[in-house]
Design a protein around this motif. Structure first.
Motif, PDB file in Angstrom:
ATOM      1  N   VAL A 178       0.857  -1.192   0.000  1.00 21.35           N
ATOM      2  CA  VAL A 178       0.000   0.000   0.000  1.00 21.35           C
ATOM      3  C   VAL A 178       0.891   1.240   0.000  1.00 21.35           C
ATOM      4  O   VAL A 178       1.733   1.397   0.893  1.00 21.35           O
ATOM      5  N   THR A 179       0.699   2.118  -0.981  1.00 24.13           N
ATOM      6  CA  THR A 179       1.572   3.292  -1.102  1.00 24.13           C
ATOM      7  C   THR A 179       1.283   4.311   0.008  1.00 24.13           C
ATOM      8  O   THR A 179       0.244   4.247   0.682  1.00 24.13           O
ATOM      9  N   TYR A 180       2.213   5.245   0.125  1.00 32.10           N
ATOM     10  CA  TYR A 180       2.211   6.189   1.243  1.00 32.10           C
ATOM     11  C   TYR A 180       2.741   7.513   0.747  1.00 32.10           C
ATOM     12  O   TYR A 180       3.854   7.571   0.220  1.00 32.10           O
ATOM     13  N   VAL A 228      13.210  -2.274  -1.091  1.00 29.57           N
ATOM     14  CA  VAL A 228      13.523  -0.894  -1.502  1.00 29.57           C
ATOM     15  C   VAL A 228      13.220  -0.752  -2.990  1.00 29.57           C
ATOM     16  O   VAL A 228      12.958  -1.747  -3.681  1.00 29.57           O
ATOM     17  N   ALA A 229      13.282   0.489  -3.473  1.00 27.74           N
ATOM     18  CA  ALA A 229      12.997   0.756  -4.896  1.00 27.74           C
ATOM     19  C   ALA A 229      14.274   0.622  -5.726  1.00 27.74           C
ATOM     20  O   ALA A 229      15.359   0.976  -5.255  1.00 27.74           O
ATOM     21  N   ALA A 230      14.120   0.122  -6.955  1.00 29.28           N
ATOM     22  CA  ALA A 230      15.253   0.036  -7.893  1.00 29.28           C
ATOM     23  C   ALA A 230      14.802   0.641  -9.222  1.00 29.28           C
ATOM     24  O   ALA A 230      13.611   0.577  -9.565  1.00 29.28           O
ATOM     25  N   TYR A 231      15.759   1.212  -9.948  1.00 28.04           N
ATOM     26  CA  TYR A 231      15.420   1.944 -11.182  1.00 28.04           C
ATOM     27  C   TYR A 231      16.266   1.439 -12.351  1.00 28.04           C
ATOM     28  O   TYR A 231      17.369   1.958 -12.585  1.00 28.04           O
ATOM     29  N   GLN A 243      16.673  11.934 -10.662  1.00 29.25           N
ATOM     30  CA  GLN A 243      17.579  12.908 -10.016  1.00 29.25           C
ATOM     31  C   GLN A 243      19.015  12.402  -9.909  1.00 29.25           C
ATOM     32  O   GLN A 243      19.879  13.104  -9.375  1.00 29.25           O
ATOM     33  N   ALA A 244      19.285  11.192 -10.388  1.00 28.39           N
ATOM     34  CA  ALA A 244      20.643  10.642 -10.234  1.00 28.39           C
ATOM     35  C   ALA A 244      21.619  11.412 -11.124  1.00 28.39           C
ATOM     36  O   ALA A 244      21.286  11.755 -12.262  1.00 28.39           O
ATOM     37  N   ALA A 245      22.822  11.670 -10.599  1.00 32.40           N
ATOM     38  CA  ALA A 245      23.829  12.393 -11.382  1.00 32.40           C
ATOM     39  C   ALA A 245      24.169  11.594 -12.634  1.00 32.40           C
ATOM     40  O   ALA A 245      24.331  12.151 -13.717  1.00 32.40           O
ATOM     41  N   ALA A 248      26.459   6.437 -10.413  1.00 35.90           N
ATOM     42  CA  ALA A 248      26.150   6.959  -9.067  1.00 35.90           C
ATOM     43  C   ALA A 248      24.860   6.330  -8.551  1.00 35.90           C
ATOM     44  O   ALA A 248      24.749   5.972  -7.369  1.00 35.90           O
ATOM     45  N   ASP A 249      23.877   6.168  -9.426  1.00 40.27           N
ATOM     46  CA  ASP A 249      22.592   5.603  -8.993  1.00 40.27           C
ATOM     47  C   ASP A 249      22.768   4.147  -8.537  1.00 40.27           C
ATOM     48  O   ASP A 249      22.172   3.729  -7.534  1.00 40.27           O
ATOM     49  N   LEU A 250      23.604   3.392  -9.267  1.00 37.21           N
ATOM     50  CA  LEU A 250      23.872   2.008  -8.868  1.00 37.21           C
ATOM     51  C   LEU A 250      24.572   1.979  -7.506  1.00 37.21           C
ATOM     52  O   LEU A 250      24.254   1.146  -6.648  1.00 37.21           O
ATOM     53  N   ARG A 251      25.527   2.895  -7.324  1.00 34.92           N
ATOM     54  CA  ARG A 251      26.232   2.949  -6.037  1.00 34.92           C
ATOM     55  C   ARG A 251      25.248   3.271  -4.904  1.00 34.92           C
ATOM     56  O   ARG A 251      25.297   2.684  -3.842  1.00 34.92           O
ATOM     57  N   HIS A 252      24.318   4.179  -5.172  1.00 36.95           N
ATOM     58  CA  HIS A 252      23.336   4.529  -4.138  1.00 36.95           C
ATOM     59  C   HIS A 252      22.369   3.375  -3.883  1.00 36.95           C
ATOM     60  O   HIS A 252      21.923   3.167  -2.752  1.00 36.95           O
ATOM     61  N   PHE A 253      22.074   2.632  -4.935  1.00 34.89           N
ATOM     62  CA  PHE A 253      21.227   1.437  -4.746  1.00 34.89           C
ATOM     63  C   PHE A 253      21.955   0.446  -3.827  1.00 34.89           C
ATOM     64  O   PHE A 253      21.362  -0.113  -2.892  1.00 34.89           O
ATOM     65  N   ILE A 274      12.080  -3.755  -5.494  1.00 36.08           N
ATOM     66  CA  ILE A 274      11.016  -3.750  -6.508  1.00 36.08           C
ATOM     67  C   ILE A 274      11.388  -2.654  -7.490  1.00 36.08           C
ATOM     68  O   ILE A 274      11.729  -1.538  -7.076  1.00 36.08           O
ATOM     69  N   THR A 275      11.309  -2.952  -8.788  1.00 37.78           N
ATOM     70  CA  THR A 275      11.725  -1.924  -9.744  1.00 37.78           C
ATOM     71  C   THR A 275      10.591  -0.972 -10.097  1.00 37.78           C
ATOM     72  O   THR A 275       9.409  -1.327 -10.037  1.00 37.78           O
ATOM     73  N   GLN A 276      11.003   0.216 -10.531  1.00 37.23           N
ATOM     74  CA  GLN A 276      10.099   1.103 -11.250  1.00 37.23           C
ATOM     75  C   GLN A 276       9.640   0.326 -12.489  1.00 37.23           C
ATOM     76  O   GLN A 276      10.377  -0.550 -12.973  1.00 37.23           O
TER      77      GLN A 276
HETATM   78  P1  FAD Z   1      16.623   6.964  -2.824  1.00 34.99           P
HETATM   79  O1  FAD Z   1      17.026   5.549  -2.941  1.00 34.99           O
HETATM   80  O2  FAD Z   1      17.033   7.705  -1.598  1.00 34.99           O
HETATM   81  O3  FAD Z   1      17.216   7.719  -4.111  1.00 34.99           O
HETATM   82  C1  FAD Z   1      16.723   8.998  -4.500  1.00 34.99           C
HETATM   83  C2  FAD Z   1      17.777   9.736  -5.336  1.00 34.99           C
HETATM   84  O4  FAD Z   1      18.854  10.119  -4.494  1.00 34.99           O
HETATM   85  C3  FAD Z   1      18.399   8.883  -6.446  1.00 34.99           C
HETATM   86  O5  FAD Z   1      18.644   9.734  -7.538  1.00 34.99           O
HETATM   87  C4  FAD Z   1      19.718   8.406  -5.835  1.00 34.99           C
HETATM   88  O6  FAD Z   1      20.712   8.144  -6.808  1.00 34.99           O
HETATM   89  C5  FAD Z   1      20.077   9.606  -4.973  1.00 34.99           C
HETATM   90  N1  FAD Z   1      20.877   9.237  -3.784  1.00 34.99           N
HETATM   91  C6  FAD Z   1      20.673   8.211  -2.935  1.00 34.99           C
HETATM   92  N2  FAD Z   1      21.605   8.183  -1.975  1.00 34.99           N
HETATM   93  C7  FAD Z   1      22.423   9.241  -2.206  1.00 34.99           C
HETATM   94  C8  FAD Z   1      23.572   9.764  -1.541  1.00 34.99           C
HETATM   95  N3  FAD Z   1      24.076   9.183  -0.461  1.00 34.99           N
HETATM   96  N4  FAD Z   1      24.167  10.885  -2.065  1.00 34.99           N
HETATM   97  C9  FAD Z   1      23.647  11.497  -3.158  1.00 34.99           C
HETATM   98  N5  FAD Z   1      22.564  11.044  -3.834  1.00 34.99           N
HETATM   99  C10 FAD Z   1      21.952   9.931  -3.355  1.00 34.99           C
HETATM  100  N6  FAD Z   1       6.846   7.394  -3.453  1.00 34.99           N
HETATM  101  C11 FAD Z   1       6.011   7.722  -2.433  1.00 34.99           C
HETATM  102  O7  FAD Z   1       5.972   8.893  -2.027  1.00 34.99           O
HETATM  103  N7  FAD Z   1       5.186   6.788  -1.848  1.00 34.99           N
HETATM  104  C12 FAD Z   1       5.215   5.485  -2.219  1.00 34.99           C
HETATM  105  O8  FAD Z   1       4.472   4.677  -1.648  1.00 34.99           O
HETATM  106  C13 FAD Z   1       6.102   5.087  -3.261  1.00 34.99           C
HETATM  107  N8  FAD Z   1       6.198   3.802  -3.653  1.00 34.99           N
HETATM  108  C14 FAD Z   1       7.134   3.430  -4.580  1.00 34.99           C
HETATM  109  C15 FAD Z   1       7.288   2.076  -4.886  1.00 34.99           C
HETATM  110  C16 FAD Z   1       8.229   1.667  -5.824  1.00 34.99           C
HETATM  111  C17 FAD Z   1       8.394   0.187  -6.113  1.00 34.99           C
HETATM  112  C18 FAD Z   1       9.020   2.641  -6.510  1.00 34.99           C
HETATM  113  C19 FAD Z   1      10.013   2.204  -7.566  1.00 34.99           C
HETATM  114  C20 FAD Z   1       8.872   3.990  -6.208  1.00 34.99           C
HETATM  115  C21 FAD Z   1       7.942   4.406  -5.254  1.00 34.99           C
HETATM  116  N9  FAD Z   1       7.794   5.743  -4.879  1.00 34.99           N
HETATM  117  C22 FAD Z   1       6.917   6.097  -3.881  1.00 34.99           C
HETATM  118  C23 FAD Z   1       8.553   6.792  -5.570  1.00 34.99           C
HETATM  119  C24 FAD Z   1       9.853   7.167  -4.831  1.00 34.99           C
HETATM  120  O9  FAD Z   1       9.579   7.663  -3.545  1.00 34.99           O
HETATM  121  C25 FAD Z   1      10.560   8.227  -5.668  1.00 34.99           C
HETATM  122  O10 FAD Z   1      11.054   7.657  -6.850  1.00 34.99           O
HETATM  123  C26 FAD Z   1      11.637   9.027  -4.948  1.00 34.99           C
HETATM  124  O11 FAD Z   1      12.034  10.097  -5.805  1.00 34.99           O
HETATM  125  C27 FAD Z   1      12.905   8.232  -4.647  1.00 34.99           C
HETATM  126  O12 FAD Z   1      12.713   7.342  -3.639  1.00 34.99           O
HETATM  127  P2  FAD Z   1      13.837   6.207  -3.351  1.00 34.99           P
HETATM  128  O13 FAD Z   1      13.399   5.463  -2.171  1.00 34.99           O
HETATM  129  O14 FAD Z   1      14.145   5.471  -4.585  1.00 34.99           O
HETATM  130  O15 FAD Z   1      15.075   7.181  -2.973  1.00 34.99           O
END
Ligand code: FAD
Length: 280
Positions: free
Chosen positions: A39-41, A134-137, A143-145, A149-154, A166-168
């Motif tokens: 359930v989303t939030y 967690v989310a994967a893209y 917003q990833a540079a 960098a995005d893989l490293r943050h993942f 779970i992926t986008q």
């Molecule tokens: P993060 O993993 O924190 O990443 C966000 C950005 O920050 C990325 O560009 C990453 O590269 C960068 N980053 C991460 N760590 C660092 C660091 N240390 N230094 C610099 N940059 C960094 N949104 C909601 O509001 N509610 C929901 O219920 C919801 N459900 C979702 C479910 C799924 C399966 C997916 C894929 C997405 C969902 N989202 C939801 C959307 C999500 O919240 C957005 O995509 C949000 O912009 C990023 O969240 P994240 O958890 O991926 O963030």
């Protein structure tokens, strides 16, 4: 073909929507026996009360475990700790941990900057009570540079204690396969579950895709656009595209499938039926 499934819902806005959603959940539970319903939030407070009510109703009435999404941006440590304790008391065992996006007009990011910090906090506060997704893209976060960098943050989220991802949604299987390969090279060994978005409305899908950085390939965009107001033909075509994607993902060894149901049973059920999925 038997594969673990999960289905995602958003919290309905009205009582009528809430009772309709329970009907959808029952139908999906009966036909697909999913591992969990998520359930989303809304980040920053936008849907919190409705999310809590939906999680409670699903966990109590659907016969399938509920997995609340929890986004941390705009929240305090105390607020997140209280939510975790409440979910633990309700018997919730799985959480989808996210950063979320700060709602427009809200300035204070709160105590958490990234989802990796939320994952670390959940482990610190609740130990191993929760299974954390967690989310994967596969096409990279907008917003990833850059991709690296995005893989490293993942990987930081995985190192902080995530059990699965779970992926986008995506319509290019190559993006997913390459993402999974790159993760393997980085010794990321959690399951990366493809998120599948049924296609039933072009305008809505195009808007979502632009906002979240999911790529609608040009050929698909052009095809869908061409159906105009002819929704039945658009849905039949979209169904075929997603069935083929789903069948290929299963054939290529996807660990499970997560459906973005948009609170509708039929599109997801039809895809599972035509992709040859039987309940696990
Ligand atoms: P993060 O993993 O924190 O990443 C966000 C950005 O920050 C990325 O560009 C990453 O590269 C960068 N980053 C991460 N760590 C660092 C660091 N240390 N230094 C610099 N940059 C960094 N949104 C909601 O509001 N509610 C929901 O219920 C919801 N459900 C979702 C479910 C799924 C399966 C997916 C894929 C997405 C969902 N989202 C939801 C959307 C999500 O919240 C957005 O995509 C949000 O912009 C990023 O969240 P994240 O958890 O991926 O963030």
């Amino acid at each position: 073909m038997s594969i673990a499934l999960s289905c995602e819902f958003f919290p309905p806005k009205s009582d009528e929507g809430a009772s309709k959603l329970m009907g959808v959940a029952e139908q999906l539970a009966r036909s697909l026996a999913p591992e969990y319903f998520s359930v989303t939030y809304g980040a920053g407070g936008s849907t919190q009360e409705r999310s809590f009510a939906t999680v409670t109703a699903i966990q109590r009435d659907s016969g399938i475990p509920a997995a609340p999404h929890l986004s941390c941006i705009g929240s305090t440590r105390e607020g997140i700790a209280a939510i975790l304790d409440d979910y633990q008391a309700q018997g919730i065992r799985r959480i989808v941990a996210l950063r979320g996006d700060l709602p427009s007009g809200m300035r204070d990011p709160g105590d958490f900057r990234f989802a990796s910090e939320l994952v670390a906090f959940i482990r610190q506060h609740s130990g191993h009570h929760f299974h954390i997704e967690v989310a994967a893209y596969p096409e990279f976060h907008p917003q990833a540079a850059n991709a690296e960098a995005d893989l490293r943050h993942f990987k930081q989220k995985v190192d902080a204690g995530a059990d699965g991802a779970i992926t986008q949604y995506f319509y290019s299987i190559e993006a997913y396969s390459r993402f999974v390969d790159d993760c393997e090279k980085m010794q990321i060994d959690i399951p990366i579950v493809p998120g599948i978005m049924p296609i039933s409305n072009y305008t809505q899908l195009a808007r979502f895709s632009d906002a979240c950085g999911a790529d609608l390939p040009r050929w698909l965009r052009k095809r869908l656009e061409a159906f105009g107001d002819d929704l039945p033909s658009l849905r039949a075509f979209g169904h075929d595209v997603v069935v083929e994607l789903t069948a290929r993902l299963i054939a290529e060894g996807a660990p499970a499938l997560h459906f973005y149901t948009m609170n509708q049973a039929e599109p997801t059920l039809a895809i599972c039926r035509d992709a040859g999925i039987v309940p696990t």
